[in-house]
Design a protein around this motif. Structure first.
Motif, PDB file in Angstrom:
ATOM      1  N   ASP A 106       0.830  -1.210   0.000  1.00 13.18           N
ATOM      2  CA  ASP A 106       0.000   0.000   0.000  1.00 13.18           C
ATOM      3  C   ASP A 106       0.866   1.263   0.000  1.00 13.18           C
ATOM      4  N   ILE A 107       1.911   1.234   0.788  1.00 14.07           N
ATOM      5  CA  ILE A 107       2.829   2.377   0.852  1.00 14.07           C
ATOM      6  C   ILE A 107       3.514   2.579  -0.500  1.00 14.07           C
ATOM      7  N   LEU A 108       3.914   1.478  -1.133  1.00 11.06           N
ATOM      8  CA  LEU A 108       4.550   1.558  -2.448  1.00 11.06           C
ATOM      9  C   LEU A 108       3.592   2.136  -3.481  1.00 11.06           C
ATOM     10  N   ARG A 109       2.345   1.691  -3.457  1.00 12.53           N
ATOM     11  CA  ARG A 109       1.349   2.222  -4.400  1.00 12.53           C
ATOM     12  C   ARG A 109       1.134   3.724  -4.194  1.00 12.53           C
ATOM     13  N   ILE A 158       8.276   7.868  -6.981  1.00 11.01           N
ATOM     14  CA  ILE A 158       9.105   6.867  -7.654  1.00 11.01           C
ATOM     15  C   ILE A 158       8.595   6.679  -9.082  1.00 11.01           C
ATOM     16  N   THR A 159       9.472   6.185  -9.952  1.00  9.11           N
ATOM     17  CA  THR A 159       9.107   5.956 -11.350  1.00  9.11           C
ATOM     18  C   THR A 159       8.421   4.612 -11.504  1.00  9.11           C
ATOM     19  N   GLU A 197      10.919   1.734 -10.993  1.00  8.38           N
ATOM     20  CA  GLU A 197      11.184   1.500  -9.571  1.00  8.38           C
ATOM     21  C   GLU A 197       9.995   0.802  -8.903  1.00  8.38           C
ATOM     22  N   TYR A 198       8.805   1.232  -9.273  1.00  6.54           N
ATOM     23  CA  TYR A 198       7.593   0.631  -8.711  1.00  6.54           C
ATOM     24  C   TYR A 198       7.516  -0.852  -9.048  1.00  6.54           C
ATOM     25  N   MET A 199       7.713  -1.186 -10.314  1.00  8.36           N
ATOM     26  CA  MET A 199       7.620  -2.587 -10.745  1.00  8.36           C
ATOM     27  C   MET A 199       8.697  -3.446 -10.081  1.00  8.36           C
TER      28      MET A 199
END
Length: 66
Positions: free
Chosen positions: A35-38, A46-47, A50-52
Motif C-alpha cells: 500500500d505504501i509503495l502504491r 518513484i518511477t 522503480e515501482y515494478m
C-alpha cells in the motif's frame, strides 16, 4: 458508591490505553508495504520502473512468508 468510582476509573483507563492515539474510539488499519509503495508511485515519488522492481521484491517476500 465507592465501588462505582473504582469501576469508572478502571473503564476510563482501559479506554485510554486500549484505543489508538490518533482518534479515540476508532481503530485504524496499518498500511501494508505494498500500500505504501502504491501511494508513493501515485504521488510521483518513484518511477514506474522503480515501482515494478520493488513490487516484484515485495511479492516474492510475501510468498516466502507463507
Amino acid at each position: 458508591m465507592h465501588l462505582f468510582w473504582w469501576i469508572l476509573w478502571f473503564i476510563m483507563l482501559f479506554w485510554i490505553f486500549a484505543t489508538p492515539y490518533n482518534f479515540p474510539g476508532q481503530r485504524t488499519k496499518k498500511d501494508s508495504p505494498l500500500d505504501i509503495l502504491r501511494r508513493r508511485f501515485a504521488s510521483g515519488e518513484i518511477t514506474k520502473d522503480e515501482y515494478m522492481e520493488r513490487k516484484e521484491i515485495l511479492e516474492k517476500d510475501m510468498t516466502k512468508a507463507k
